[in-house]
Design a protein around this motif. Structure first.
Motif, short mmCIF file in Angstrom:
data_model
loop_
_atom_site.label_atom_id
_atom_site.label_comp_id
_atom_site.label_asym_id
_atom_site.label_seq_id
_atom_site.Cartn_x
_atom_site.Cartn_y
_atom_site.Cartn_z
N THR A 30 0.83 -1.21 0.00
CA THR A 30 0.00 0.00 0.00
C THR A 30 0.86 1.25 0.00
O THR A 30 2.03 1.23 0.41
CB THR A 30 -0.94 0.02 1.23
OG1 THR A 30 -1.73 1.23 1.19
CG2 THR A 30 -0.17 0.00 2.54
N ASP A 31 0.27 2.34 -0.46
CA ASP A 31 0.92 3.67 -0.37
C ASP A 31 0.35 4.42 0.82
O ASP A 31 0.52 5.62 0.94
CB ASP A 31 0.65 4.46 -1.66
CG ASP A 31 -0.83 4.80 -1.83
OD1 ASP A 31 -1.68 3.94 -1.53
OD2 ASP A 31 -1.15 5.93 -2.25
N GLN B 159 -8.04 8.38 10.84
CA GLN B 159 -7.70 8.09 9.43
C GLN B 159 -8.93 8.28 8.57
O GLN B 159 -9.99 8.68 9.07
CB GLN B 159 -7.02 6.75 9.25
CG GLN B 159 -7.77 5.51 9.70
CD GLN B 159 -6.89 4.26 9.52
OE1 GLN B 159 -6.14 3.92 10.40
NE2 GLN B 159 -7.01 3.59 8.38
N GLY B 160 -8.79 8.01 7.26
CA GLY B 160 -9.87 8.34 6.34
C GLY B 160 -11.19 7.64 6.65
O GLY B 160 -12.26 8.24 6.62
N ARG B 161 -11.09 6.37 6.98
CA ARG B 161 -12.33 5.60 7.18
C ARG B 161 -13.12 6.09 8.39
O ARG B 161 -14.33 5.89 8.46
CB ARG B 161 -12.03 4.11 7.26
CG ARG B 161 -11.20 3.68 8.42
CD ARG B 161 -10.59 2.32 8.18
NE ARG B 161 -9.52 2.37 7.18
CZ ARG B 161 -8.88 1.30 6.71
NH1 ARG B 161 -9.21 0.11 7.14
NH2 ARG B 161 -7.93 1.43 5.82
N GLU C 127 -15.24 8.76 7.09
CA GLU C 127 -16.37 8.16 6.34
C GLU C 127 -17.42 7.64 7.32
O GLU C 127 -18.63 7.84 7.12
CB GLU C 127 -15.86 6.98 5.50
CG GLU C 127 -14.89 7.37 4.40
CD GLU C 127 -14.07 6.18 3.89
OE1 GLU C 127 -14.29 5.03 4.32
OE2 GLU C 127 -13.18 6.42 3.05
N PHE D 229 -14.24 3.72 -2.69
CA PHE D 229 -13.18 2.87 -2.15
C PHE D 229 -13.85 1.85 -1.21
O PHE D 229 -14.94 2.10 -0.70
CB PHE D 229 -12.14 3.70 -1.41
CG PHE D 229 -11.03 2.86 -0.85
CD1 PHE D 229 -10.18 2.16 -1.70
CD2 PHE D 229 -10.85 2.71 0.51
CE1 PHE D 229 -9.18 1.34 -1.19
CE2 PHE D 229 -9.85 1.90 1.03
CZ PHE D 229 -9.01 1.22 0.17
N THR E 78 -13.51 0.87 1.91
CA THR E 78 -13.95 1.28 3.26
C THR E 78 -15.15 2.23 3.16
O THR E 78 -16.02 2.24 4.02
CB THR E 78 -12.83 1.97 4.06
OG1 THR E 78 -12.38 3.13 3.33
CG2 THR E 78 -11.66 1.05 4.30
N THR E 79 -15.17 3.04 2.11
CA THR E 79 -16.29 3.97 1.91
C THR E 79 -17.57 3.16 1.67
O THR E 79 -18.60 3.38 2.31
CB THR E 79 -16.03 4.89 0.69
OG1 THR E 79 -14.66 5.24 0.65
CG2 THR E 79 -16.89 6.12 0.74
N THR F 298 -14.31 10.27 -5.96
CA THR F 298 -13.00 9.88 -5.41
C THR F 298 -11.90 10.34 -6.35
O THR F 298 -11.87 9.94 -7.52
CB THR F 298 -12.94 8.34 -5.27
OG1 THR F 298 -14.13 7.88 -4.65
CG2 THR F 298 -11.76 7.90 -4.45
N ASN G 220 -8.96 5.32 -6.84
CA ASN G 220 -8.06 4.24 -6.40
C ASN G 220 -8.52 2.89 -6.94
O ASN G 220 -7.76 2.19 -7.61
CB ASN G 220 -8.03 4.21 -4.86
CG ASN G 220 -7.14 3.10 -4.31
OD1 ASN G 220 -6.49 2.37 -5.05
ND2 ASN G 220 -7.12 2.97 -3.01
N ASP H 174 -13.89 12.54 -1.92
CA ASP H 174 -12.90 11.72 -1.21
C ASP H 174 -11.56 12.14 -1.81
O ASP H 174 -11.23 11.78 -2.94
CB ASP H 174 -13.19 10.22 -1.45
CG ASP H 174 -12.09 9.31 -0.89
OD1 ASP H 174 -10.98 9.80 -0.63
OD2 ASP H 174 -12.35 8.11 -0.73
N CYS I 227 -8.27 11.70 -1.00
CA CYS I 227 -7.02 11.04 -0.55
C CYS I 227 -5.79 11.38 -1.39
O CYS I 227 -4.73 11.63 -0.87
CB CYS I 227 -7.18 9.53 -0.56
SG CYS I 227 -8.29 8.97 0.70
N SER J 201 -7.81 10.84 3.85
CA SER J 201 -6.82 10.04 4.57
C SER J 201 -5.48 10.75 4.42
O SER J 201 -4.92 10.79 3.33
CB SER J 201 -6.74 8.64 3.98
OG SER J 201 -5.62 7.97 4.51
N LYS K 285 -2.85 9.71 5.32
CA LYS K 285 -1.85 8.67 5.10
C LYS K 285 -1.44 8.61 3.63
O LYS K 285 -0.51 7.90 3.29
CB LYS K 285 -2.42 7.31 5.54
CG LYS K 285 -2.79 7.30 7.02
CD LYS K 285 -3.53 6.04 7.42
CE LYS K 285 -2.56 4.89 7.55
NZ LYS K 285 -3.26 3.68 8.10
N LYS K 286 -2.18 9.32 2.79
CA LYS K 286 -1.80 9.37 1.37
C LYS K 286 -1.17 10.73 1.09
O LYS K 286 -0.03 10.97 1.47
CB LYS K 286 -3.03 9.13 0.48
CG LYS K 286 -3.46 7.68 0.38
CD LYS K 286 -4.26 7.24 1.54
CE LYS K 286 -4.92 5.90 1.37
NZ LYS K 286 -5.63 5.53 2.60
#
Ligand code: F0G
Length: 454
Positions: free
Chosen positions: A49-50, A98-100, A103, A123, A125-126, A180, A184, A213, A215, A253, A255-256
């Motif tokens: 993952t990124d 985090q992103g989820r 959401e 995505f 989780t969405t 999104t 992704n 979204d 990210c 997120s 994290k991206k």
């Protein structure tokens, strides 16, 4: 100068523990051929993952030291808020871990039985956060976005005609329209500014909030600058601001595209919706000025956001995936084209026609990449999506392997090594065998299922 160099020097390093193909064969067997079960120090190049895997800059590490851990009203929060507003000017900015989590909060308010929520592609989780409320999540990406080998500049675009028909059909049962960027699930493919604006316009015409979204917003802006008419030469930051100007909210997120190892946010313009979200946030994440994060994380994100819109970084970032994709394509490996922003996607079903989809060609490629080269990718196909809640199995629409690039982590020689491993794999691909699943949980089986080679 022709070579696009990494626009950074390396100041701090993590060793890669070298392993041999023989060792990896044993490790793979011990992990029941499920790459999620490997210890990451048994992986040479980790492309699972990124997300959350970025290398932070010296300035981010400095910012971490100045993080303020006050429960309420921390200056770290105000730096975080200002850094986000500088790029996307929403009235309410609500931090989440985090992103989820963003959401989950949003759809606990907007979702519910009988609701319909469209996006280009949700995505997973969405989708999960929508569906657990009883609402339906629908993907309305343009037809070109579903054809892996077809070249189109904005394969992540929303199908605008389908969106209008959807809003006509479901009317008040649609609580919001999502988009999104980049897409992704569709291969990291971008959405054009024109399409973002048109989606916003349709949502507004039907009186529905438009939520992005975001990210990978900076990668998306780079593609807009490079590929969209009238956008050449514009500053990335200006393009980013334009992308969010017509939106009523966003989930993110960090994290991206914020270079952070953890974090996210929910942004909204509507006061009433934001009040409800903050109430929910206090129950599930934390006080509205930290939302499940440490003050130092908020500062790392604030600094990361000022770095992610750097053109030299984005040029190098996008070029890495493009380079690997071009080399694989030239070698005859079927890949999703053009290259997406954050990952290289290999079409395992097209590449290994001798392995039936229900024998998981994506899993076969992912396992062999690990065995031969210590590269960990991720199957995105029948293993991930092939099982219905009633336990029946059917091939997913595609069997892809995603090689997601962590940000600022790997160098050109790592990229060349990845290509070399594919050369070796190409020479022996006809000897690859499929897998069967020997044990699996009722849902989200890809994380824990056990496999055996056929
Ligand atoms: N939206 C998109 C488009 C994503 O790619 C992700 C995460 C999320 C939302 C959820 O964010 O992980 O912070 O909760 N994608 C990661 C991936 C996990 O590997 O693609 P999160």
């Amino acid at each position: 100068m022709k070579t696009i160099i990494e626009p950074f020097r390396i100041k701090s390093v993590e060793p890669i523990r070298m392993t041999t193909p023989e060792e990896r064969r044993d490790l793979l067997r011990a992990a029941d051929y499920n790459l999620f079960k490997l210890h990451s120090d048994d992986v040479l190049i980790d492309l699972l993952t990124d997300s959350g895997t970025s290398a932070m800059s010296a300035r981010q590490w400095s910012a971490i030291l100045s993080g303020d851990e006050s429960y309420a009203g921390s200056p770290s929060f105000f730096r975080f808020e200002a850094a986000i507003r500088d790029l996307m000017d929403f009235k309410h900015i609500i931090p989440t871990h985090q992103g989820r989590a963003a959401e989950a909060i949003l759809f606990s308010i907007l979702g519910g039985k009988g609701k319909f929520i469209p996006s280009n592609t949700h995505f997973d989780t969405t989708r999960g956060n929508i569906e657990t409320t009883g609402a339906r999540a629908d993907d309305l990406v343009i037809a070109e976005g579903k054809n892996p080998s077809l070249v189109h500049p904005f394969k992540g675009n929303m199908d605008l005609a389908k969106l209008e028909a959807y809003l006509e059909q479901h009317g008040d049962a649609v609580p919001c329209v999502m988009l999104t960027i980049t897409n992704n699930a569709g291969g990291g493919q971008p959405v054009s500014l024109a399409n973002i604006r048109a989606t916003a316009e349709i949502a507004r015409r039907y009186g529905r909030p438009f939520i992005i979204d975001g990210c990978r917003f900076a990668e998306n802006a780079w593609f807009i600058q490079q590929r969209e008419e009238g956008q050449k030469g514009r500053a990335i930051k200006d393009i980013v601001r334009d992308c969010f100007a017509d939106a009523d909210g966003m989930t993110m997120s960090a994290k991206k595209d914020a270079f952070a190892n953890i974090g996210g946010w929910l942004a909204l313009n509507d006061d009433e919706l934001a009040d409800k979200a903050r109430t929910r946030l206090i129950m599930t994440e934390g006080f509205p000025t930290y939302g499940g994060l440490a003050g130092r994380d908020l500062d790392a994100i604030a600094q990361g956001l000022s770095e992610i819109v750097d053109e030299d970084y984005l040029r190098y970032r996008i070029r890495t995936n493009e380079y690997i994709t071009e080399r694989l394509d030239a070698m005859g490996v079927p890949v999703v084209k053009p290259a997406g922003g954050h990952a290289v996607f290999v079409d395992a079903r097209a590449w290994l026609p001798h392995i039936a989809p229900l024998q998981y060609p994506g899993q076969a490629v992912a396992c062999k990449l690990y065995e031969l080269g210590g590269i960990r990718g991720c199957e995105i196909g029948t293993v991930m999506f092939g099982r219905a809640p009633d336990g029946t199995e059917a091939p997913a629409s595609m069997d892809l392997v995603r090689l997601a690039m962590p940000r600022r982590v790997y160098t050109q020689s790592h990229a060349d090594y990845i290509v070399e491993v594919f050369e070796e794999l190409t020479a022996m691909k006809d000897s690859l065998r499929g897998y069967r699943i020997t044990e699996q949980p009722p849902a989200l089986r890809h994380f824990t299922a056990k496999f055996a080679p056929l």
